[in-house]
Design a protein around this motif. Structure first.
Motif, PDB file in Angstrom:
ATOM      1  N   ASP A   1     -13.973  -1.315  -4.183  1.00  0.00           N
ATOM      2  CA  ASP A   1     -13.529  -0.315  -5.158  1.00  0.00           C
ATOM      3  C   ASP A   1     -13.085   0.921  -4.400  1.00  0.00           C
ATOM      4  O   ASP A   1     -13.892   1.582  -3.730  1.00  0.00           O
ATOM      5  N   VAL A   2     -11.795   1.258  -4.484  1.00  0.00           N
ATOM      6  CA  VAL A   2     -11.265   2.406  -3.762  1.00  0.00           C
ATOM      7  C   VAL A   2     -11.945   3.701  -4.183  1.00  0.00           C
ATOM      8  O   VAL A   2     -12.071   4.644  -3.397  1.00  0.00           O
ATOM      9  N   ASN A   3     -12.397   3.777  -5.429  1.00  0.00           N
ATOM     10  CA  ASN A   3     -13.020   5.006  -5.922  1.00  0.00           C
ATOM     11  C   ASN A   3     -14.417   5.225  -5.354  1.00  0.00           C
ATOM     12  O   ASN A   3     -14.997   6.306  -5.517  1.00  0.00           O
ATOM     13  N   ALA A   4     -14.960   4.211  -4.696  1.00  0.00           N
ATOM     14  CA  ALA A   4     -16.317   4.311  -4.167  1.00  0.00           C
ATOM     15  C   ALA A   4     -16.342   4.612  -2.675  1.00  0.00           C
ATOM     16  O   ALA A   4     -17.402   4.620  -2.051  1.00  0.00           O
ATOM     17  N   ILE A   5     -15.154   4.869  -2.085  1.00  0.00           N
ATOM     18  CA  ILE A   5     -15.108   5.082  -0.645  1.00  0.00           C
ATOM     19  C   ILE A   5     -14.492   6.436  -0.310  1.00  0.00           C
ATOM     20  O   ILE A   5     -13.829   7.068  -1.135  1.00  0.00           O
ATOM     21  N   ASN A   6     -14.724   6.869   0.898  1.00  0.00           N
ATOM     22  CA  ASN A   6     -14.091   8.064   1.449  1.00  0.00           C
ATOM     23  C   ASN A   6     -13.383   7.638   2.721  1.00  0.00           C
ATOM     24  O   ASN A   6     -14.020   7.441   3.757  1.00  0.00           O
TER      25      ASN A   6
ATOM     26  N   GLY B   1      -5.914   9.372   5.509  1.00  0.00           N
ATOM     27  CA  GLY B   1      -6.786   9.096   4.382  1.00  0.00           C
ATOM     28  C   GLY B   1      -6.296   9.665   3.068  1.00  0.00           C
ATOM     29  O   GLY B   1      -6.542   9.105   2.000  1.00  0.00           O
ATOM     30  N   GLY B   2      -5.578  10.792   3.129  1.00  0.00           N
ATOM     31  CA  GLY B   2      -5.118  11.428   1.895  1.00  0.00           C
ATOM     32  C   GLY B   2      -3.891  10.798   1.281  1.00  0.00           C
ATOM     33  O   GLY B   2      -3.562  11.080   0.121  1.00  0.00           O
ATOM     34  N   THR B   3      -3.183   9.947   2.020  1.00  0.00           N
ATOM     35  CA  THR B   3      -1.952   9.352   1.505  1.00  0.00           C
ATOM     36  C   THR B   3      -2.106   7.885   1.131  1.00  0.00           C
ATOM     37  O   THR B   3      -1.300   7.356   0.370  1.00  0.00           O
ATOM     38  N   ASN B   4      -3.113   7.226   1.671  1.00  0.00           N
ATOM     39  CA  ASN B   4      -3.265   5.783   1.442  1.00  0.00           C
ATOM     40  C   ASN B   4      -3.832   5.476   0.061  1.00  0.00           C
ATOM     41  O   ASN B   4      -4.790   6.109  -0.383  1.00  0.00           O
ATOM     42  N   ARG B   5      -3.229   4.502  -0.597  1.00  0.00           N
ATOM     43  CA  ARG B   5      -3.730   3.966  -1.861  1.00  0.00           C
ATOM     44  C   ARG B   5      -3.481   2.457  -1.859  1.00  0.00           C
ATOM     45  O   ARG B   5      -2.574   1.984  -1.176  1.00  0.00           O
ATOM     46  N   PRO B   6      -4.240   1.701  -2.643  1.00  0.00           N
ATOM     47  CA  PRO B   6      -4.051   0.250  -2.677  1.00  0.00           C
ATOM     48  C   PRO B   6      -2.991  -0.187  -3.692  1.00  0.00           C
ATOM     49  O   PRO B   6      -3.023  -1.329  -4.170  1.00  0.00           O
TER      50      PRO B   6
ATOM     51  N   ALA C   1      21.273  11.667   9.009  1.00  0.00           N
ATOM     52  CA  ALA C   1      19.865  11.303   9.161  1.00  0.00           C
ATOM     53  C   ALA C   1      18.975  12.336   8.484  1.00  0.00           C
ATOM     54  O   ALA C   1      19.125  13.544   8.720  1.00  0.00           O
ATOM     55  N   TYR C   2      18.075  11.852   7.654  1.00  0.00           N
ATOM     56  CA  TYR C   2      17.184  12.728   6.892  1.00  0.00           C
ATOM     57  C   TYR C   2      15.728  12.377   7.171  1.00  0.00           C
ATOM     58  O   TYR C   2      15.370  11.214   7.335  1.00  0.00           O
ATOM     59  N   LYS C   3      14.912  13.414   7.180  1.00  0.00           N
ATOM     60  CA  LYS C   3      13.497  13.249   7.493  1.00  0.00           C
ATOM     61  C   LYS C   3      12.684  12.888   6.263  1.00  0.00           C
ATOM     62  O   LYS C   3      12.726  13.574   5.235  1.00  0.00           O
ATOM     63  N   ILE C   4      11.938  11.801   6.373  1.00  0.00           N
ATOM     64  CA  ILE C   4      10.954  11.424   5.364  1.00  0.00           C
ATOM     65  C   ILE C   4       9.582  11.791   5.927  1.00  0.00           C
ATOM     66  O   ILE C   4       9.070  11.131   6.829  1.00  0.00           O
ATOM     67  N   ASP C   5       9.020  12.856   5.403  1.00  0.00           N
ATOM     68  CA  ASP C   5       7.734  13.354   5.884  1.00  0.00           C
ATOM     69  C   ASP C   5       6.613  12.526   5.263  1.00  0.00           C
ATOM     70  O   ASP C   5       6.268  12.715   4.095  1.00  0.00           O
ATOM     71  N   ILE C   6       6.057  11.619   6.039  1.00  0.00           N
ATOM     72  CA  ILE C   6       5.066  10.700   5.479  1.00  0.00           C
ATOM     73  C   ILE C   6       3.736  11.397   5.194  1.00  0.00           C
ATOM     74  O   ILE C   6       2.958  10.935   4.359  1.00  0.00           O
TER      75      ILE C   6
END
Length: 266
Positions: free
Chosen positions: A11-16, A22-27, A74-79
């Motif tokens: 469960d993604v909501n149960a982890i840190n 860490g702030g950008t990753n989602r499942p 060329a354009y920058k995609i700031d991940i």
């Protein structure tokens, strides 16, 4: 030693997650916000970042541009800012990863994502950097696919746990260091008898491998005041890779690719 027992259902909501990403990753996939990407007046539009995967595409674009075969914006995609989850970018690349390229040379625009796919698309379209001989072509494609399959161990594995994880994990670092050094040895043994990766000529195989393994042995990857991957990996043990990397790095188009200025999208 802390013992971790996986839950029966993750469960993604149960982890840190923590760590650099860490702030950008989602499942989950898909757009997270509306965003209109700019479009310049050149026939090709690149949306990317100067990471190893991004620089692969910079290289072939600069090589073809040097021959007068194409031009591009060329354009920058700031991940770190989440640009890869904007609606326009997701429409080009549903996987939300850089790089992505749009070809406006024909009546209908063509979107291409995944660095290896972009290199093959351009090499085939312009009949460059791919041998015509079937056996030599197969050799180039084999090494290109080797890189695409191997680099995640270097980036998502070694690089992540060595440089980006919230805390060092001995097993993970040892596991991926072992594999990264094995891959470097594969290259070093191969390059003992070859000036280029495949077919005895400069090709897309060199372009895809250089920004990962070339950068590693030249000390350009995973290096800060806190860590130094080249020293950690003992890259002087791979002299043939170093010699090859310096040969690729000396090319004018490669130097242009490495310092390519990416315009902001906002």
């Amino acid at each position: 030693m802390t013992t971790y027992t996986p839950p029966k259902v993750w469960d993604v909501n149960a982890i840190n997650m923590g760590g650099k990403f860490g702030g950008t990753n989602r499942p989950t996939a898909g757009a997270r916000h509306d965003q209109t990407l700019p479009r310049g007046d050149k026939p090709y539009q690149l949306y990317s970042l100067n990471t190893p995967n991004g620089v692969k595409v910079n290289i072939i674009l600069e090589e073809l541009k040097a021959q007068g075969l194409l031009d591009f914006d060329a354009y920058k995609i700031d991940i770190m800012a989440g640009d890869q989850f904007g609606s326009d970018f997701v429409e080009i690349n549903p996987n939300s990863k850089i790089p992505a390229l749009v070809d406006h040379t024909g009546d209908d625009s063509v979107s291409v994502f995944e660095s290896g796919a972009i290199l093959l698309y351009l090499a085939q379209k312009y009949d460059q950097f791919l041998p015509k001989d079937a056996a030599k072509n197969a050799e180039v494609l084999s090494w290109l696919m080797w890189q695409m399959g191997s680099a995640p161990f270097v980036g998502g594995g070694f690089g992540h746990f060595y440089a980006y994880a919230p805390e060092p994990i001995e097993y993970a670092i040892n596991r991926y260091t072992m594999e990264t050094k094995r891959q470097l040895d594969v290259l070093d043994q191969h390059l003992a008898n070859h000036d280029y990766i495949a077919a005895d000529e400069y090709s897309v195989a060199d372009m895809v491998i250089y920004p990962w393994y070339g950068w590693l042995v030249l000390g350009k990857l995973y290096v800060t005041d806190s860590y130094d991957a080249a020293t950690f990996l003992g890259v002087d043990n791979y002299p043939n890779v170093q010699k090859w990397a310096k040969r690729i790095a000396a090319r004018d188009a490669v130097q242009q690719a490495e310092k390519l200025t990416l315009q902001p999208i906002n």
